[in-house]
Scaffold this motif. Structure first.
Motif, PDB file in Angstrom:
ATOM      1  N   ILE A 177      40.723  35.250  43.338  1.00  0.00           N
ATOM      2  CA  ILE A 177      42.032  34.624  43.148  1.00  0.00           C
ATOM      3  C   ILE A 177      43.061  35.721  42.934  1.00  0.00           C
ATOM      4  O   ILE A 177      43.215  36.250  41.829  1.00  0.00           O
ATOM      5  N   ALA A 178      43.733  36.107  44.032  1.00  0.00           N
ATOM      6  CA  ALA A 178      44.719  37.187  44.031  1.00  0.00           C
ATOM      7  C   ALA A 178      44.098  38.426  43.386  1.00  0.00           C
ATOM      8  O   ALA A 178      42.902  38.664  43.485  1.00  0.00           O
ATOM      9  N   ASP A 179      44.913  39.230  42.714  1.00  0.00           N
ATOM     10  CA  ASP A 179      44.407  40.407  41.997  1.00  0.00           C
ATOM     11  C   ASP A 179      44.748  40.231  40.525  1.00  0.00           C
ATOM     12  O   ASP A 179      45.247  41.148  39.870  1.00  0.00           O
ATOM     13  N   ILE A 180      44.467  39.045  40.011  1.00  0.00           N
ATOM     14  CA  ILE A 180      44.868  38.693  38.649  1.00  0.00           C
ATOM     15  C   ILE A 180      43.920  39.326  37.645  1.00  0.00           C
ATOM     16  O   ILE A 180      42.720  39.072  37.645  1.00  0.00           O
ATOM     17  N   LYS A 181      44.474  40.195  36.777  1.00  0.00           N
ATOM     18  CA  LYS A 181      43.681  40.888  35.760  1.00  0.00           C
ATOM     19  C   LYS A 181      43.714  40.180  34.411  1.00  0.00           C
ATOM     20  O   LYS A 181      42.973  40.546  33.495  1.00  0.00           O
ATOM     21  N   ASP A 182      44.601  39.199  34.266  1.00  0.00           N
ATOM     22  CA  ASP A 182      44.666  38.439  33.017  1.00  0.00           C
ATOM     23  C   ASP A 182      43.515  37.439  32.975  1.00  0.00           C
ATOM     24  O   ASP A 182      43.167  36.836  33.991  1.00  0.00           O
ATOM     25  N   THR A 183      42.926  37.253  31.805  1.00  0.00           N
ATOM     26  CA  THR A 183      41.724  36.421  31.707  1.00  0.00           C
ATOM     27  C   THR A 183      42.057  34.994  31.295  1.00  0.00           C
ATOM     28  O   THR A 183      43.073  34.731  30.655  1.00  0.00           O
ATOM     29  N   VAL A 184      41.170  34.072  31.666  1.00  0.00           N
ATOM     30  CA  VAL A 184      41.320  32.657  31.350  1.00  0.00           C
ATOM     31  C   VAL A 184      40.050  32.167  30.664  1.00  0.00           C
ATOM     32  O   VAL A 184      38.944  32.584  31.010  1.00  0.00           O
ATOM     33  N   SER A 185      40.208  31.306  29.675  1.00  0.00           N
ATOM     34  CA  SER A 185      39.067  30.682  29.004  1.00  0.00           C
ATOM     35  C   SER A 185      39.033  29.202  29.338  1.00  0.00           C
ATOM     36  O   SER A 185      40.080  28.572  29.528  1.00  0.00           O
ATOM     37  N   ILE A 186      37.815  28.649  29.406  1.00  0.00           N
ATOM     38  CA  ILE A 186      37.624  27.259  29.829  1.00  0.00           C
ATOM     39  C   ILE A 186      36.727  26.529  28.844  1.00  0.00           C
ATOM     40  O   ILE A 186      35.695  27.056  28.412  1.00  0.00           O
ATOM     41  N   PRO A 292      42.814  38.464  49.079  1.00  0.00           N
ATOM     42  CA  PRO A 292      43.955  38.628  48.176  1.00  0.00           C
ATOM     43  C   PRO A 292      45.136  39.358  48.815  1.00  0.00           C
ATOM     44  O   PRO A 292      46.285  39.099  48.462  1.00  0.00           O
ATOM     45  N   LYS A 293      44.872  40.262  49.757  1.00  0.00           N
ATOM     46  CA  LYS A 293      45.954  41.034  50.373  1.00  0.00           C
ATOM     47  C   LYS A 293      46.842  40.178  51.258  1.00  0.00           C
ATOM     48  O   LYS A 293      47.991  40.544  51.525  1.00  0.00           O
ATOM     49  N   THR A 294      46.322  39.084  51.758  1.00  0.00           N
ATOM     50  CA  THR A 294      47.124  38.225  52.641  1.00  0.00           C
ATOM     51  C   THR A 294      47.626  36.971  51.930  1.00  0.00           C
ATOM     52  O   THR A 294      48.208  36.094  52.556  1.00  0.00           O
ATOM     53  N   ASN A 322      56.691  36.399  49.316  1.00  0.00           N
ATOM     54  CA  ASN A 322      56.098  37.634  48.812  1.00  0.00           C
ATOM     55  C   ASN A 322      54.677  37.737  49.345  1.00  0.00           C
ATOM     56  O   ASN A 322      53.850  36.855  49.100  1.00  0.00           O
ATOM     57  N   GLN A 323      54.402  38.784  50.106  1.00  0.00           N
ATOM     58  CA  GLN A 323      53.064  38.999  50.640  1.00  0.00           C
ATOM     59  C   GLN A 323      52.792  40.499  50.677  1.00  0.00           C
ATOM     60  O   GLN A 323      53.567  41.266  51.249  1.00  0.00           O
ATOM     61  N   ASN A 324      51.690  40.891  50.039  1.00  0.00           N
ATOM     62  CA  ASN A 324      51.267  42.300  50.025  1.00  0.00           C
ATOM     63  C   ASN A 324      52.407  43.226  49.578  1.00  0.00           C
ATOM     64  O   ASN A 324      52.734  44.214  50.252  1.00  0.00           O
ATOM     65  N   LYS A 325      53.018  42.884  48.425  1.00  0.00           N
ATOM     66  CA  LYS A 325      54.066  43.697  47.786  1.00  0.00           C
ATOM     67  C   LYS A 325      55.352  43.783  48.600  1.00  0.00           C
ATOM     68  O   LYS A 325      56.141  44.707  48.436  1.00  0.00           O
ATOM     69  N   HIS A 326      55.549  42.814  49.490  1.00  0.00           N
ATOM     70  CA  HIS A 326      56.796  42.733  50.261  1.00  0.00           C
ATOM     71  C   HIS A 326      57.514  41.448  49.860  1.00  0.00           C
ATOM     72  O   HIS A 326      57.159  40.364  50.310  1.00  0.00           O
ATOM     73  N   ILE A 348      62.560  43.523  48.979  1.00  0.00           N
ATOM     74  CA  ILE A 348      62.074  44.589  48.104  1.00  0.00           C
ATOM     75  C   ILE A 348      60.675  44.948  48.585  1.00  0.00           C
ATOM     76  O   ILE A 348      59.770  44.111  48.564  1.00  0.00           O
ATOM     77  N   VAL A 349      60.499  46.195  49.056  1.00  0.00           N
ATOM     78  CA  VAL A 349      59.210  46.659  49.548  1.00  0.00           C
ATOM     79  C   VAL A 349      58.735  47.797  48.646  1.00  0.00           C
ATOM     80  O   VAL A 349      59.415  48.817  48.536  1.00  0.00           O
ATOM     81  N   ASN A 350      57.591  47.594  47.989  1.00  0.00           N
ATOM     82  CA  ASN A 350      57.054  48.591  47.055  1.00  0.00           C
ATOM     83  C   ASN A 350      58.110  49.040  46.041  1.00  0.00           C
ATOM     84  O   ASN A 350      58.233  50.227  45.724  1.00  0.00           O
ATOM     85  N   GLY A 351      58.890  48.067  45.552  1.00  0.00           N
ATOM     86  CA  GLY A 351      59.869  48.344  44.510  1.00  0.00           C
ATOM     87  C   GLY A 351      61.213  48.845  44.997  1.00  0.00           C
ATOM     88  O   GLY A 351      62.124  49.057  44.194  1.00  0.00           O
ATOM     89  N   LYS A 352      61.407  49.054  46.311  1.00  0.00           N
ATOM     90  CA  LYS A 352      62.677  49.548  46.844  1.00  0.00           C
ATOM     91  C   LYS A 352      63.468  48.412  47.487  1.00  0.00           C
ATOM     92  O   LYS A 352      62.940  47.645  48.285  1.00  0.00           O
TER      93      LYS A 352
END
Length: 372
Positions: A177-186, A292-294, A322-326, A348-352
């Motif tokens: 599920i995407a690149d989500i590093k935040d955790t979930v409890s169930i 996740p990249k697409t 928003n797709q792949n940091k674009h 905004i592409v890679n922050g620019k």
């Protein structure tokens, strides 16, 4: 209903296995003697001995020479293999405790469990009682711990689940599920017929970050059935406002869809610019087909009256993706007393930041003037 054990004997001379089928007995010594006799019999042959007519068997195998952190058994026809597969490896001494890896697999889903504490009592004519707690786990899903408590009713022709399930700090990225590093409890209850559990419960994110959006205190309901997770009544906080959402995720294909509405978001937080003063309504969706990249996030927004520095405006609206940091914005319209400011695109592409042409439409005569 009688559940039986299918285990394996390894032949060192040919480096092959023979399948061993042992009938279960509630008398432990009788079961142990029967198991030993079956093993000795299997040692006398070199045939694989797989018997597809044997029903109500589950796989259990021990690899005493190997301690591991992850183990995956790839079955060419795994989608047709329904019984669970249990593996465990070499034990080791750690902090004056004996530790042993345990892997549980079901329908091409595998879990490596650490620090397992389990009390399992079975009466094959009545029920199987489970009190099962683990530490960190990995495999198909990564998290900090699992608790399973309750019963499986064996008195009926088809066994039924009646279990309570707790999953602690699951990493969504491990499920794709995407690149989500935040955790979930169930927290959930498990019902339904063996081997097709139905799970209903609640999810809880303390924080949730997806590209361009930061959520907090996200809570909602979930329903699992036949590899499909559905999320409903999901609510949380974002950019000083609130969000409500629903969606689904397929465990096998890793496809997922999320639909959400944001209410009264603070424009200054969303734009990361304290000079913007307004509240925004947001409608966005996330679609992914397993990579996740697409994964694509897209939607629209509209603000109420506000100001930028000392310049007042009636509203700001537009569309984004928003797709792949674009991150791309289209059809942006700023309504002001001086006229309507429009732009077809800035991104905004890679922050620019990249800005396209900007036009002002005068309110009196409708004439369009290019500003940038």
């Amino acid at each position: 209903m009688c559940i039986r054990d299918r285990h394996y004997v390894f032949h060192e001379d040919t480096e092959t296995f023979t399948v061993v089928y042992t009938e279960f007995s509630e008398d432990y010594l009788a079961f142990y003697d029967r198991c030993c006799a079956d093993i000795e019999k299997a040692k006398q042959t070199r045939s694989y001995g797989l018997d597809g007519s044997k029903l109500n068997y589950f796989d259990a195998s021990y690899i005493p020479w190997l301690s591991y952190e992850a183990l995956h058994v790839e079955l060419p026809d795994g989608h047709l293999h329904f019984p669970p597969i249990i593996n465990w490896g070499k034990y080791r001494s750690e902090n004056e405790r004996l530790m042993m890896p345990l892997t549980a697999g079901y329908r091409n889903r595998y879990f490596v469990l650490n620090e397992v504490n389990a009390i399992i009592d079975i009466d094959t004519q009545k029920k199987l009682t489970i009190d099962f707690v683990t530490g960190k786990f990995g495999g198909t899903m990564v998290g900090d711990g699992v608790e399973i408590k309750g019963n499986i009713n064996l008195a009926q022709q088809i066994p039924h689940y009646d279990l309570h399930l707790e999953l602690y700090n699951i990493l969504p990225a491990s499920l794709g599920i995407a690149d989500i590093k935040d955790t979930v409890s169930i927290t959930a209850s498990v019902t339904g017929e063996l081997p097709n559990p139905v799970i209903d419960g609640h999810l809880d994110f303390k924080e949730l970050n997806i590209p361009g959006l930061h959520f907090s205190k996200v809570r909602g309901d979930l329903h699992y059935e036949d590899a499909l997770l559905k999320f409903t009544n999901v609510k949380g906080n974002v950019f000083g406002g609130t969000v409500e959402a629903f969606g689904d995720y397929h465990l096998d294909t890793k496809y997922y869809n999320i639909d959400a509405l944001g209410h009264e978001l603070l424009g200054s937080i969303a734009a990361r610019n304290g000079k913007i003063k307004c509240k925004v309504e947001l409608d966005f969706k996330i679609r992914s087909k397993g990579d996740p990249k697409t994964a694509l996030t897209y939607g629209s927004f509209k603000s109420g009256k506000g100001s930028y520095y000392i310049i007042p405006f009636d509203s700001i609206s537009g569309e984004f993706s928003n797709q792949n940091k674009h991150l791309e914005f289209k059809n942006v319209v700023i309504e002001t007393k001086m006229g309507t400011i429009k732009t077809d695109a800035f991104d905004i592409v890679n922050g620019k930041l990249h800005i396209g042409e900007i036009y002002l439409e005068e309110p009196e005569n409708g004439q369009t003037i290019k500003i940038i």
